[in-house]
Scaffold this active site. Sequence first.
Site, short mmCIF file in Angstrom:
data_model
loop_
_atom_site.label_atom_id
_atom_site.label_comp_id
_atom_site.label_asym_id
_atom_site.label_seq_id
_atom_site.Cartn_x
_atom_site.Cartn_y
_atom_site.Cartn_z
N GLN A 10 0.84 -1.19 0.00
CA GLN A 10 0.00 0.00 0.00
C GLN A 10 0.88 1.25 0.00
O GLN A 10 1.88 1.31 0.70
CB GLN A 10 -0.90 -0.02 1.24
CG GLN A 10 -2.09 0.87 1.18
CD GLN A 10 -3.11 0.54 2.26
OE1 GLN A 10 -3.11 -0.57 2.80
NE2 GLN A 10 -3.98 1.45 2.58
N SER A 91 4.74 -5.76 3.27
CA SER A 91 3.43 -5.66 3.92
C SER A 91 2.37 -6.35 3.06
O SER A 91 2.43 -7.55 2.84
CB SER A 91 3.09 -4.19 4.19
OG SER A 91 1.94 -4.08 4.99
N LEU A 92 1.41 -5.60 2.55
CA LEU A 92 0.39 -6.17 1.66
C LEU A 92 1.02 -6.98 0.52
O LEU A 92 0.48 -8.00 0.08
CB LEU A 92 -0.47 -5.04 1.08
CG LEU A 92 -1.40 -5.42 -0.07
CD1 LEU A 92 -2.54 -6.28 0.42
CD2 LEU A 92 -1.91 -4.18 -0.78
N ARG A 116 -9.07 -8.21 5.04
CA ARG A 116 -7.96 -7.71 5.86
C ARG A 116 -8.05 -6.20 6.02
O ARG A 116 -7.92 -5.66 7.12
CB ARG A 116 -6.64 -8.10 5.22
CG ARG A 116 -5.37 -7.57 5.87
CD ARG A 116 -4.17 -8.02 5.04
NE ARG A 116 -2.87 -7.67 5.60
CZ ARG A 116 -2.16 -6.59 5.27
NH1 ARG A 116 -2.66 -5.72 4.39
NH2 ARG A 116 -0.98 -6.36 5.81
N HIS A 200 0.76 -2.44 11.50
CA HIS A 200 1.91 -3.17 12.05
C HIS A 200 2.26 -2.81 13.49
O HIS A 200 3.37 -3.05 13.94
CB HIS A 200 3.14 -3.00 11.15
CG HIS A 200 2.89 -3.43 9.74
ND1 HIS A 200 2.61 -4.72 9.39
CD2 HIS A 200 2.84 -2.70 8.59
CE1 HIS A 200 2.42 -4.78 8.08
NE2 HIS A 200 2.53 -3.57 7.58
N GLN A 249 1.66 -10.51 11.03
CA GLN A 249 2.15 -9.37 10.24
C GLN A 249 1.36 -8.09 10.51
O GLN A 249 1.90 -6.98 10.42
CB GLN A 249 2.08 -9.73 8.75
CG GLN A 249 2.74 -8.72 7.83
CD GLN A 249 1.96 -8.56 6.54
OE1 GLN A 249 0.77 -8.23 6.55
NE2 GLN A 249 2.63 -8.77 5.43
#
Length: 315
Positions: A10, A91-92, A116, A200, A249
């Site tokens: 993202q 991340s994503l 999510r 996070h 995560q």
Amino acid sequence: MAFAGIFPGQGSQSVGMLSGLAASFPVVRQTFEEASDALGLDLWTLTQDGSAVELNKTVNTQPAMLTAGIATWRVWQAQGGGQPVALAGHSLGEYSALVAAEAIPFTDAVMLVRTRAALMQQAVPEGAGAMAAILGLDDDEVIKVCADAAASEIVQAVNFNSPGQVVIAGNKEAVARAMALATKAGARRVIDLPVSVPSHCDLMKSAAEQLASHLQEVSIHYPDTPVFHNVDAATATDAAGIREVLAEQLYRPVKWVDSIHHLKQDKQATKMIEFGPGKVLFGLNRRIDKGIKTICVQDNASLDKALQLVQEKEK
């Protein structure tokens, strides 16, 4: 020839992304149509003709970026780009890496990241959380700044992106205090990030618990191509381990620097191809290790350069 494939997360999205690639390769539009059918949402129109405000909503950004990454990956495969020695995503982007590794079916992943995103947004009311980038302090200094600023709230170092670039997240007021302390500590720049979700950090633990339940319903296979995960910069040992690290995560830091080091040291990947728009990981990798050649594939010209790069013999 050894190269790793990496996927952005993202923040790399933009209106009009992949338009040039789509004009040359029908598989781009086909991939977006596949995702759109799964979601009941026209992702291609959103990414090409929608507003930046709509695209930047977390529930739209996450499926759009996953789809963009896989569309680019499919172009790469169709052009004979070859198989990487390992994969990783920021991340994503870790979900894109798992789809590319055939660990999670594409449409399952699209629906999963939409869920999510919704869980993340629900965990913290909009305006209650914040994120900021701290430039010019080492990791330990940023961790100390967060500890000193937290008081009774939460603010943590959450993205170890490159040497001297760490992102923090938490309660809005605690992040503001940490930004002020970072400036006093000698940070070169302190940048408030335009996000609606403090990713996070511990504020995401409730979302992680709910995501863990959803992950149990998704078919996950152990990948043939190793995938290095954000939480520990290592590969999971089985499908259950993949589910565990994907849930963790959400509230644990992204260890991107460590991930890149392991891709090079463990897999001898001195070349990396970033699949998807934005060139964010290209920039981070250049600061992590100048000995790694990274190309971001997001249009025809960069695709040609990347194909040439992986075909070059090691000097």
